[in-house]
Design an enzyme around this catalytic site. Sequence first.
Site, mmCIF file in Angstrom:
data_model
loop_
_atom_site.group_PDB
_atom_site.id
_atom_site.type_symbol
_atom_site.label_atom_id
_atom_site.label_comp_id
_atom_site.label_asym_id
_atom_site.label_seq_id
_atom_site.Cartn_x
_atom_site.Cartn_y
_atom_site.Cartn_z
ATOM 1 N N ARG A 29 0.796 -1.216 0.000
ATOM 2 C CA ARG A 29 0.000 0.000 0.000
ATOM 3 C C ARG A 29 0.837 1.279 0.000
ATOM 4 O O ARG A 29 0.664 2.142 -0.839
ATOM 5 C CB ARG A 29 -0.924 0.024 1.243
ATOM 6 C CG ARG A 29 -1.941 -1.064 1.319
ATOM 7 C CD ARG A 29 -3.082 -0.887 0.329
ATOM 8 N NE ARG A 29 -3.959 0.211 0.679
ATOM 9 C CZ ARG A 29 -4.966 0.143 1.540
ATOM 10 N NH1 ARG A 29 -5.201 -0.994 2.175
ATOM 11 N NH2 ARG A 29 -5.727 1.178 1.787
ATOM 12 N N HIS A 75 -7.562 -2.910 -7.661
ATOM 13 C CA HIS A 75 -7.286 -2.235 -6.392
ATOM 14 C C HIS A 75 -8.580 -2.031 -5.603
ATOM 15 O O HIS A 75 -9.180 -0.952 -5.643
ATOM 16 C CB HIS A 75 -6.619 -0.886 -6.680
ATOM 17 C CG HIS A 75 -5.956 -0.258 -5.478
ATOM 18 N ND1 HIS A 75 -4.738 -0.678 -4.985
ATOM 19 C CD2 HIS A 75 -6.352 0.753 -4.667
ATOM 20 C CE1 HIS A 75 -4.402 0.052 -3.945
ATOM 21 N NE2 HIS A 75 -5.369 0.934 -3.712
ATOM 22 N N TYR A 119 -16.454 14.655 -13.316
ATOM 23 C CA TYR A 119 -16.294 15.848 -14.152
ATOM 24 C C TYR A 119 -14.975 15.864 -14.921
ATOM 25 O O TYR A 119 -14.885 16.475 -15.979
ATOM 26 C CB TYR A 119 -16.370 17.113 -13.287
ATOM 27 C CG TYR A 119 -17.685 17.286 -12.582
ATOM 28 C CD1 TYR A 119 -18.879 17.380 -13.290
ATOM 29 C CD2 TYR A 119 -17.744 17.359 -11.188
ATOM 30 C CE1 TYR A 119 -20.089 17.527 -12.633
ATOM 31 C CE2 TYR A 119 -18.941 17.511 -10.523
ATOM 32 C CZ TYR A 119 -20.117 17.594 -11.257
ATOM 33 O OH TYR A 119 -21.309 17.746 -10.610
#
Length: 749
Positions: A29, A75, A119
């Site tokens: 990680r 993931h 967006y």
Amino acid sequence: MSEQIIKAEYSEVMQKSYIDYAMSVICARALPDIRDGLKPVQRRVLYAMNELGLRYDRPHRKSARIVGDTMGKYHPHGDSSIYEALVVMEQDFKKGMALIDGHGNFGSIEGDGAAAMRYTEAKLKKFTQDVYLSDLDKNVVDFVPNFDETEKEPAVLPVRIPNILINGAEGIAVGMTTNIPPHNLNEVIEAEKYYLDHPRASISELMEFIQGPDFPTGGIVINKKDLEHIYTNGTGRIKLRGKVEFEKGTRGKRDKLVITEIPYTMIGANISKFLSDVVTLIENKKTTDIVDISNESSKEGIRIVLELKKNADVERLKNLLYKKTKLEDTFGVNMLAVVDGRPETLSLRRILEEHTKFLYEINTRKYTTLLQKLYDQKEVKEGLMKACDMIDLIIEIIRGSKRLNDVKQCLIYGKTDSIRFKTKKAKELASKLHFSERQASAILELQLYRLVGLEILALQKEYEEILKKISEYEDILNNPKSMKKVIKKDLDHIRKEYALNRKTVVEDGKEAVYEEDPIKEQAVYFVMDRFGYSKTLDQNTFNRNEETILKEYKFVIPCLNTDKLCLFTDAGTMHQLEVLKIPGGRLRDKGTPIDNLCKYDSNMETIITCIPSNEFSSIKLLFFTKAGMTKIVEGSEFLMTKRSVSATKLSGEDRLFCVKPLRKAIEEQMIVLESAQGYFLRFPLSQIPFKKRGAIGVRSMKLSANDTIHGIYLPEEEEITSIDYKGKPLEFHRLKSASRDGKGSKIRR
């Protein structure tokens, strides 16, 4: 089947489980892999984009689609972490070389957040495709199953540059962190080429190519002398400064100090903090040379403008900014990365060593794969050329066969039993054929136009090219010098196409020296109303309005502007604040809430006494709680630097009632206590013992249930002889002298 109970030591199970968890966080990680310099989430985002076909020459795709694919396939740790990684890889003010081409609002250097993933749009940069993702189809890295074993993902990307140096890294794992600054692509590649030729190169030799970190925000590294130590040990502190330029005012305009580059650590909210810090310096009169401050930064770059007074001391002002604001800051280096599955702090030399090993590995696998393909092509070409020489026989075999398999058996093994030949000679020749299976398939797929003379010549030319390449690739794989030459050529190509000029200046800068002007000591009055609004008033203002001030304000404390004010609260806490930090004001100004000036919380506690700290060395403090607990503490115990400390120990729901300074001799004084139920007790003050600040004290008066201390009077200290009690004067000397811990006398009126 009966259950089997396994007995284990609980502490050992916990220890093993925690270590497994810690290593999972560290390796899967938080920390980058030394080979590609990427954390798993970054690697998976780039691979998912590559799988989606988001090439630099194709349209952008919604970030939400990229995040969805990454999370669903590789993931499964939440969309926010994936999108954050994608955003950071797009921000060229954070990365030495941005890896993603974003379309839309991906945040700003001033700390503005990116727009929602629905967006924004993104695709890969050409640099990323060429340097990070090329050759994935050539078996250059291992592919491992994803979390649910439905997909395959690369264990590491075949990155052909030391990305961990070029883009840096930051991450927090369990018990360890990494913080690697970005470097210049051109310098790192030159250093790696030198290391390829000189595997025993020292840090100082490598630093002839790598001057130091190259931050995307520019700025100045001012401790060049420390860099060799940092690169040798993998840890240290880099001192950074912003770039400040002086602009002479023309045509009546003011002179300006313009900040055009900022320290890398100032990215984000620290820019606005810098502006507020400068404003604070002006408000606190640390400088009077700044008239105005404005942030004129734009997409073109940073531009923070300080307008100056005429004849301002520019050098002194620069030093003030370096000393008192984030314009000079430190970057803590900790070059920690995962090496062979284990976290390790690395030197500059070790980073280059590990990456060159990785380059040799991926190039060996690449050319082994290419060579195998060439061997296959060579085999096919040889078969086709041989077939062209006996094309009539092959056509006769094909025409005399009923099934495709019969033709293949004849071409490979010379089996002619199921084929009809025109002549015995043809059958005899066919029985001697021994093409390989790959050659036989190519012969059967051969198109007739390839039998044209020119095509046959082209086939021979292709065969010669294949032989030439085979010789070249065999030389690369068998000759270390040839392999090194290929790697260096590849690095030169990357450097030539993508290298950028250095932005950060590296030097041994002079220490910023700033001496504050001595503060002129003067007497002021600290005033605070019952709502907690406070300010300081000069002595003239107080003298002119003394009666009004004493009437309107709860606390009126004379003190020096260089002193500290100590606020004792009913929660048993003392809060300390510098008088200079209390804003001054005019009489009619509202003032500043005391909550904003110190750690005092008006919702949890109430101020009961204010005492200037300069008195502590000559006084003693008398403490009383609501429940009647009392003690005397030496004032010197409160001479400390902490802003908030416990002033006394309280039991249960008890609250501190008062703190009175004692300036006169204790042995000559009496004390009078008044309870809420009208009991008065008078005894010698000397009967109250001296205690430490952390003590709870002793009982001063026996109080009945629900009774509390209501008043404390020191006739000699306060120079009073009586009080008004229920409309009539109560003379203290008429009260019977008793001992501490008595019940006292009930006064009935």
